[in-house]
Structure formats: structure tokens, C-alpha cells
Design an enzyme around this catalytic site. Sequence first.
Site, PDB file in Angstrom:
ATOM      1  CB  CYS A 163     -94.066 117.451  33.287  1.00  0.00           C
ATOM      2  SG  CYS A 163     -94.818 116.734  34.701  1.00  0.00           S
ATOM      3  CG  HIS A 164     -98.402 119.579  35.011  1.00  0.00           C
ATOM      4  ND1 HIS A 164     -97.632 118.634  35.613  1.00  0.00           N
ATOM      5  CD2 HIS A 164     -99.791 119.174  35.065  1.00  0.00           C
ATOM      6  CE1 HIS A 164     -98.636 118.160  36.360  1.00  0.00           C
ATOM      7  NE2 HIS A 164     -99.660 118.132  36.021  1.00  0.00           N
TER       8      HIS A 164
END
Length: 191
Positions: free
Chosen positions: A113-114
Site C-alpha cells: 500500500c503506502h
Amino acid sequence: MTGVLNGRRIAILAADGVERVELERPRQALEDAGARTVVVSITGDEIQARDHDLEEAGTFAVDQLVSAVSIDDCEALLLPGGTVNPDKLRMEPAAVRFVRDFVRSGKPVASICHGPWNFVEADVARGRRLTSWPSVRTDLRNAGAEVVDEPVVTDGNITTSRSPDDLPAFCERIVQEFAKVPQPAGAAGRA
């Protein structure tokens, strides 16, 4: 996959704002495969988890401070996401150094994800084929990565994934990648 990671110590680097499911599900997959996980952070005691970046989702106990752990202490590294978590980590020189040293060591590193923002700050994205949450992709490109939109991507010792929706494929892949690391001496009795 039970037992394929017996004796391997896996660092999970995270800070306040970590997306709960992105730490919890991979951690469970690694432990189910026999690994011992260690939550490493920039602050002591515990870190605050989130659901969808906004809702409080409990805490995780911190096992070690990143400033006190060496990459020699672990066989692999997991970098969960959440928007706030990697932003806090990239502001802490010891965390940036830990990520950089881990990637450069050749040991496996996985991020979802991030979480790949950590690769930008550590200057280890250049020339790598990576994926991430859509809003992180421009930063990865600007840091010299080849960015793809695939559920899970492995390039050398780095495995990346896009989002919690990809957790089943991500968890399966990281167990496979982390199992490639030789088991530490005497580990069979530790697990």
C-alpha cells in the site's frame, strides 16, 4: 506452508498510523509459517493502528526501537502501510537507514500500500519494478522506479503490493520469498 519459516526472525517496521490489517494479516501468515516476528518502531511501548487511515483500531506492542536493532538481527523486513505510518518513518533517520541497509543487504523486504514510500526516502527505488497504492506511484516513478499496477510484484529482494484487497496474494508471496533465506544456525530448536 506450516514450518517453512521456522527459526527466521522477521522485523516489522511500523509507527503510529499503521493500517491494522496490513500489519496483522501478513504477521499472522508469517507466524503461521513458523517465523518469529518483532515489531520495531521509532517510539517505545506501543503504536496506534488505524482502519482506513481514519478510525482508531487499537494498538500493537513495540518489541524494539529501530535505533537499537541491527539488520543482522533479522532475516527479513516487512513494511506495512497506512498513510501516516510511512510518513512518520521517513522523518526518522534511524528508520530510513534501517530500510536502506536492509534493501542493500540483499535480504528480503516486503511492503504494501503506502509502505513503498519508505523506498523513496531510503533512495532504493531507482531501477526497481514496484507497485503500491495509486497515490504513491508518482513518487516511486520520480524516484526512478518502474511502476506497475499488479497485485504483487517481486523484483530481486523487494516484494510490493497495492492494497489490502491484495493481502491474500501478498501474504502467500512473502512467505515464499522469506523462506528463500537460509535458516539461522540453531534455529530449529528456537521456533
